[in-house]
Design a protein around this motif. Structure first.
Motif, mmCIF file in Angstrom:
data_model
loop_
_atom_site.group_PDB
_atom_site.id
_atom_site.type_symbol
_atom_site.label_atom_id
_atom_site.label_comp_id
_atom_site.label_asym_id
_atom_site.label_seq_id
_atom_site.Cartn_x
_atom_site.Cartn_y
_atom_site.Cartn_z
ATOM 1 N N LEU A 171 -54.141 0.171 42.794
ATOM 2 C CA LEU A 171 -53.199 0.338 41.680
ATOM 3 C C LEU A 171 -51.940 1.084 42.100
ATOM 4 O O LEU A 171 -50.838 0.772 41.630
ATOM 5 C CB LEU A 171 -53.879 1.093 40.537
ATOM 6 N N SER A 172 -52.093 2.074 42.983
ATOM 7 C CA SER A 172 -50.971 2.954 43.304
ATOM 8 C C SER A 172 -50.209 2.570 44.566
ATOM 9 O O SER A 172 -49.005 2.826 44.657
ATOM 10 C CB SER A 172 -51.470 4.404 43.456
ATOM 11 N N LEU A 173 -50.886 1.960 45.537
ATOM 12 C CA LEU A 173 -50.258 1.722 46.833
ATOM 13 C C LEU A 173 -50.081 0.248 47.183
ATOM 14 O O LEU A 173 -49.240 -0.080 48.027
ATOM 15 C CB LEU A 173 -51.081 2.399 47.940
ATOM 16 N N VAL A 174 -50.859 -0.638 46.566
ATOM 17 C CA VAL A 174 -50.762 -2.066 46.892
ATOM 18 C C VAL A 174 -49.884 -2.807 45.891
ATOM 19 O O VAL A 174 -48.979 -3.563 46.275
ATOM 20 C CB VAL A 174 -52.172 -2.706 46.958
ATOM 21 N N LEU A 175 -50.124 -2.605 44.608
ATOM 22 C CA LEU A 175 -49.374 -3.335 43.582
ATOM 23 C C LEU A 175 -47.862 -3.148 43.666
ATOM 24 O O LEU A 175 -47.122 -4.114 43.401
ATOM 25 C CB LEU A 175 -49.872 -2.937 42.191
ATOM 26 N N PRO A 176 -47.325 -1.952 44.018
ATOM 27 C CA PRO A 176 -45.855 -1.829 44.088
ATOM 28 C C PRO A 176 -45.206 -2.812 45.058
ATOM 29 O O PRO A 176 -44.035 -3.167 44.885
ATOM 30 C CB PRO A 176 -45.654 -0.382 44.562
ATOM 31 N N THR A 177 -45.960 -3.258 46.054
ATOM 32 C CA THR A 177 -45.401 -4.211 47.016
ATOM 33 C C THR A 177 -45.151 -5.577 46.379
ATOM 34 O O THR A 177 -44.277 -6.332 46.831
ATOM 35 C CB THR A 177 -46.361 -4.362 48.217
ATOM 36 N N PHE A 178 -45.883 -5.899 45.317
ATOM 37 C CA PHE A 178 -45.822 -7.237 44.730
ATOM 38 C C PHE A 178 -45.097 -7.291 43.386
ATOM 39 O O PHE A 178 -44.908 -8.378 42.844
ATOM 40 C CB PHE A 178 -47.242 -7.787 44.561
ATOM 41 N N THR A 179 -44.714 -6.142 42.835
ATOM 42 C CA THR A 179 -43.973 -6.167 41.572
ATOM 43 C C THR A 179 -42.545 -6.643 41.830
ATOM 44 O O THR A 179 -41.996 -6.467 42.920
ATOM 45 C CB THR A 179 -43.952 -4.775 40.923
ATOM 46 N N THR A 180 -41.927 -7.235 40.806
ATOM 47 C CA THR A 180 -40.600 -7.840 40.972
ATOM 48 C C THR A 180 -39.523 -7.239 40.086
ATOM 49 O O THR A 180 -38.351 -7.555 40.251
ATOM 50 C CB THR A 180 -40.682 -9.352 40.656
ATOM 51 N N SER A 181 -39.893 -6.348 39.167
ATOM 52 C CA SER A 181 -38.886 -5.808 38.247
ATOM 53 C C SER A 181 -37.946 -4.817 38.916
ATOM 54 O O SER A 181 -36.842 -4.577 38.435
ATOM 55 C CB SER A 181 -39.577 -5.123 37.062
ATOM 56 N N THR A 182 -38.376 -4.230 40.043
ATOM 57 C CA THR A 182 -37.556 -3.279 40.786
ATOM 58 C C THR A 182 -37.451 -3.745 42.230
ATOM 59 O O THR A 182 -38.457 -4.114 42.828
ATOM 60 C CB THR A 182 -38.182 -1.869 40.746
ATOM 61 N N PRO A 183 -36.255 -3.729 42.824
ATOM 62 C CA PRO A 183 -36.114 -4.160 44.225
ATOM 63 C C PRO A 183 -36.916 -3.258 45.150
ATOM 64 O O PRO A 183 -36.955 -2.038 44.985
ATOM 65 C CB PRO A 183 -34.606 -4.028 44.489
ATOM 66 N N GLY A 184 -37.544 -3.875 46.141
ATOM 67 C CA GLY A 184 -38.316 -3.103 47.104
ATOM 68 C C GLY A 184 -39.710 -2.791 46.602
ATOM 69 O O GLY A 184 -40.067 -3.097 45.460
ATOM 70 N N PRO A 185 -40.519 -2.166 47.445
ATOM 71 C CA PRO A 185 -41.913 -1.838 47.073
ATOM 72 C C PRO A 185 -41.988 -0.611 46.170
ATOM 73 O O PRO A 185 -42.528 0.426 46.541
ATOM 74 C CB PRO A 185 -42.567 -1.578 48.438
#
Length: 366
Positions: free
Chosen positions: A148-162
């Motif tokens: 939830l905290s370290l993997v998902l940010p890599t795949f979200t698209t609402s904010t540029p970058g991980p």
């Protein structure tokens, strides 16, 4: 003679944390020459050893799994303060520090401390026997929090970058804190027996049978000195961090190595305490320390940096890269296979240590 030795050890474990705190006050915020850094490092090592002693006194008094929880939470709280302090000093430069340190803590605890504890116990006693219910619950929680905290940010698209946006970061912080709180309640209240040492026949060992219990006064004194020692450990780690950063830069190593070094320093008390427990055939205590530290690192650091991001001007990068995600998935997979049989041989310990070695090699040479 024995009483003299014990008195000497007691005086040493009282004096060193106080001297380390004085050294911290004298060196905080100053640029130190090489000789001064060496002195600070000596006080740092002494404070680590004193912290382990006082943590063991508390653990002996309150029993498992409370003793392991005290050390894991205490170290992590101060580790979080160190991370936030470094990020506040250079928000842009240290945008990935929280991610690097938390992931390093997960790799060190779930592969390093756990692997060494299993290897040491199994070599001495042929197999390492532990309680699969509690250990499995801890692994499942770590896998969920890390994803939830370290993997998902890599795949979200609402904010540029991980990175997470505000709503996503808020969810991750609340979920991390909530799951960690629920795990602590499970470990200490509803299912405490899942985290106690078991015999080869599966019988619980609920009582400490390795010495007279320390008095309440002694335990409270050790609790205070543990706090002093841990403040000194993390504070002195902050003092030597510029030297570490300079050495990393001069060696041409990636900046993420700084997070690895910080994690190694602040996890020294848990590492030593876990190995001493493993040497005494109390591998469940070692696993409680290792996995509890990983859980506390994620469950407390993510909410803390989420709150800190409200006033920090730089970005907060939490998403892992592909290599680290592969290592995390491998850690979860082999950890699951280690836990299910309820016992492990030296092979399982060596497998976990090989994953840690791969992480360290790739941290230096990505």
């Amino acid at each position: 003679m024995i009483d003299r030795i014990r008195a000497g050890v007691t005086r040493w474990t009282v004096t060193v944390p106080l001297l380390a705190l004085v050294a911290l006050a004298l060196t905080w915020g100053r640029s130190l020459p090489g000789a001064a850094v060496a002195v600070v490092a000596a006080f740092l090592a002494g404070a680590v050893l004193a912290a382990v002693h006082h943590a063991e006194v508390i653990a002996h008094r309150v029993g498992e799994p409370f003793g392991s929880l005290v050390l894991a939470v205490a170290v992590t709280i101060i580790e979080v303060a160190l991370i936030v302090t470094l990020m506040a000093g250079a928000p842009v430069k240290n945008a990935t520090l929280a991610r690097d340190t938390v992931f390093a803590a997960v790799m060190i605890t779930c592969n390093g401390i756990l692997g060494l504890s299993i290897l040491l116990t199994a070599l001495r006693h042929r197999i390492a026997v532990f309680n699969a219910e509690g250990t499995g619950a801890a692994f499942a929680t770590i896998a969920t929090l890390a994803t939830l905290s370290l993997v998902l940010p890599t795949f979200t698209t609402s904010t540029p970058g991980p990175q997470f946006n505000t709503a996503q970061l808020t969810f991750a912080a609340v979920a991390s804190l909530g799951l960690y709180g629920l795990f602590v309640a499970t470990q200490t209240l509803r299912h405490r027996d899942y985290f106690l040492q078991v015999t080869a026949e599966g019988e619980l060992l609920d009582e400490d049978d390795h010495g007279e219990l320390p008095s309440s006064r002694t335990a409270l004194t050790s609790l205070g000195l543990l706090a002093v020692a841990l403040v000194a450990v993390v504070g002195l780690a902050k003092v030597v961090s510029p030297t570490i950063e300079s050495a990393v830069a001069d060696a041409g190593l990636p900046a993420s190595v700084v997070g690895v070094v910080i994690a190694l320093l602040v996890l020294l008390p848990e590492t030593i305490a876990a190995l001493r427990a493993a040497a005494g055939n109390r591998v469940q205590t070692s696993l409680n320390l290792a996995l509890g530290s990983a859980l506390a690192s994620i469950g407390l650091t993510v909410p803390a940096v989420a709150v800190a991001s409200l006033w920090l001007s730089g970005p907060l990068v939490l998403g892992l890269g592909p290599t680290h995600m592969v290592l995390l998935a491998l850690t979860v997979a082999i950890g699951t296979l280690t836990v299910i049989p309820r016992r492990a041989t030296p092979l399982q310990g060596a497998v976990h240590l090989s994953v840690l070695a791969a992480y360290l090699v790739l941290a230096v040479s990505p």
